[in-house]
Write an enzyme that holds these catalytic residues in place. Structure first.
Site, PDB file in Angstrom:
ATOM      1  N   HIS A   1       2.038  11.113  -1.189  1.00  7.78           N
ATOM      2  CA  HIS A   1       1.166  10.698  -0.090  1.00  7.78           C
ATOM      3  C   HIS A   1       1.290  11.775   0.987  1.00  7.78           C
ATOM      4  O   HIS A   1       2.161  11.726   1.842  1.00  7.78           O
ATOM      5  CB  HIS A   1       1.554   9.328   0.468  1.00  7.78           C
ATOM      6  CG  HIS A   1       0.589   8.828   1.500  1.00  7.78           C
ATOM      7  ND1 HIS A   1       0.980   8.135   2.628  1.00  7.78           N
ATOM      8  CD2 HIS A   1      -0.770   8.916   1.569  1.00  7.78           C
ATOM      9  CE1 HIS A   1      -0.077   7.825   3.344  1.00  7.78           C
ATOM     10  NE2 HIS A   1      -1.157   8.285   2.721  1.00  7.78           N
TER      11      HIS A   1
ATOM     12  N   HIS B   1       0.849  -1.187   0.000  1.00  7.70           N
ATOM     13  CA  HIS B   1       0.000   0.000   0.000  1.00  7.70           C
ATOM     14  C   HIS B   1       0.892   1.247   0.000  1.00  7.70           C
ATOM     15  O   HIS B   1       1.836   1.341   0.769  1.00  7.70           O
ATOM     16  CB  HIS B   1      -0.892  -0.017   1.256  1.00  7.70           C
ATOM     17  CG  HIS B   1      -1.546   1.288   1.568  1.00  7.70           C
ATOM     18  ND1 HIS B   1      -1.228   2.035   2.683  1.00  7.70           N
ATOM     19  CD2 HIS B   1      -2.493   1.993   0.904  1.00  7.70           C
ATOM     20  CE1 HIS B   1      -1.958   3.132   2.700  1.00  7.70           C
ATOM     21  NE2 HIS B   1      -2.737   3.132   1.634  1.00  7.70           N
TER      22      HIS B   1
END
Length: 323
Positions: free
Chosen positions: A122, A45
């Site tokens: 992110h 992930h």
């Protein structure tokens, strides 16, 4: 497959072994004719967060308040943001060596960046460039000609139509004949016979419609939960609704919220995740791949190398040989 340990990019408690570097080619030949969406495949992930840039601006997808704090109080804001943004410490090559075959690639173009340089994101942006990373993956695949990867290009913050075309051109130039064109989900034997090693999903419908080399976005079951018990409850609910028809991801990654961050000022995503890995791993080992409504396919996690997750996911394929 001698299990050599690599420490570059890893940190205490996380390590990369190479014992799963060629796990697909080592599968029982009966599994070579099983389509990929019926196999059990390990993934990471937010694959690229091991190289987030400590000097990066806050992503423009984040709140205006967080962006403001990042500009006015960077010495306070950025360390906190990084603590909750880093989901991996192994490099992309180390993850592939460890057996990861689904890579979660969140692509972005920084407003402050140069015209063609694309990064990963992110909450903040990476030091790594997309083109360099795709080249690194291609070079790894050349050394492992019977391994297959699923690359999920997502997010696309700040991407114009021209940048999408530029990225797709880079993808085609870098992977060439390794790319498997869109169609029925193939088996390993079919891919090997065609010399194809890459299924690339691209979460931009216009680009997918223009390029047969691109597959539509792969559904991702994201629980958005802090507590592992709540995450497993969500995943079990999704299973009860029936699996998607093609490739799909079940994410066993925990997600912080503002309430948790404020209540745990010294914590991080790592300290949230690592104590929960035994509980989450027990759930993983109970899963079964295959065509059934409650079967799993790709399972992704954070901090690859911290436990036996990858090996556990690969081992689930043995259940396909039973009965």
């Amino acid at each position: 497959m001698g299990g050599r340990v690599s420490t570059s990019g890893s940190s205490p408690g996380l390590h990369c072994t190479t014992e799963n570097a060629d796990w697909m080619s080592a599968l029982c030949p009966r599994l070579w004719d099983v389509p990929l969406h019926h196999l059990s495949i390990p993934g990471s992930h937010d694959t690229m967060t091991y190289c987030l840039d400590k000097r990066s601006p806050i992503s423009h997808n984040e709140s205006r308040l967080l962006q403001f704090l990042g500009k006015t109080l960077p010495c306070v804001t950025l360390p906190v943001v990084l603590k909750w943004s880093i989901t991996q410490v192994l490099t992309v090559t180390e993850q592939l060596d460890a057996g990861v075959r689904y890579l979660d690639l969140r692509v972005a173009h920084m407003e402050e960046g140069s015209e063609r340089n694309l990064h990963f994101v992110h909450m903040v942006y990476t030091t790594a460039l997309v083109e360099d990373t795709l080249t690194e993956i291609s070079e790894w695949l050349e050394k492992h000609p019977r391994e297959v990867v699923l690359l999920a290009c997502r997010n696309f913050e700040g991407m114009t139509e021209d940048l999408h075309e530029y990225l797709v051109t880079c993808i085609k130039n870098i992977f060439g004949d390794m790319l498997c064109p869109r169609g029925e989900v193939p088996t390993l034997r079919q891919l090997w016979s065609r010399g194809q090693q890459v299924l690339l999903s691209y979460e931009d419908e216009t680009s997918v419609s223009r390029h047969v080399e691109l597959w539509p976005g792969i559904p991702y079951w994201w629980g958005n939960q802090v507590k592992p018990q709540d995450l497993i409850r969500y995943l079990e609910h999704m299973k009860s609704c029936g699996r998607p028809g093609g490739l799909f991801v079940a994410g066993i990654n925990l997600t912080e919220n503002l309430e948790y961050i404020l209540a745990h000022p010294t914590a991080s995503l790592r300290t949230l995740t690592l104590p929960s890995l035994p509980y989450l791993g027990a759930w993983v080992r109970e899963q079964c791949p295959g065509p059934g409504a409650r079967c799993t396919n790709i399972i992704t996690g954070d901090f690859i190398g911290a436990d036996s997750l990858v090996s556990d996911i690969i081992r689930l394929n043995q259940k396909l040989l039973q009965g």
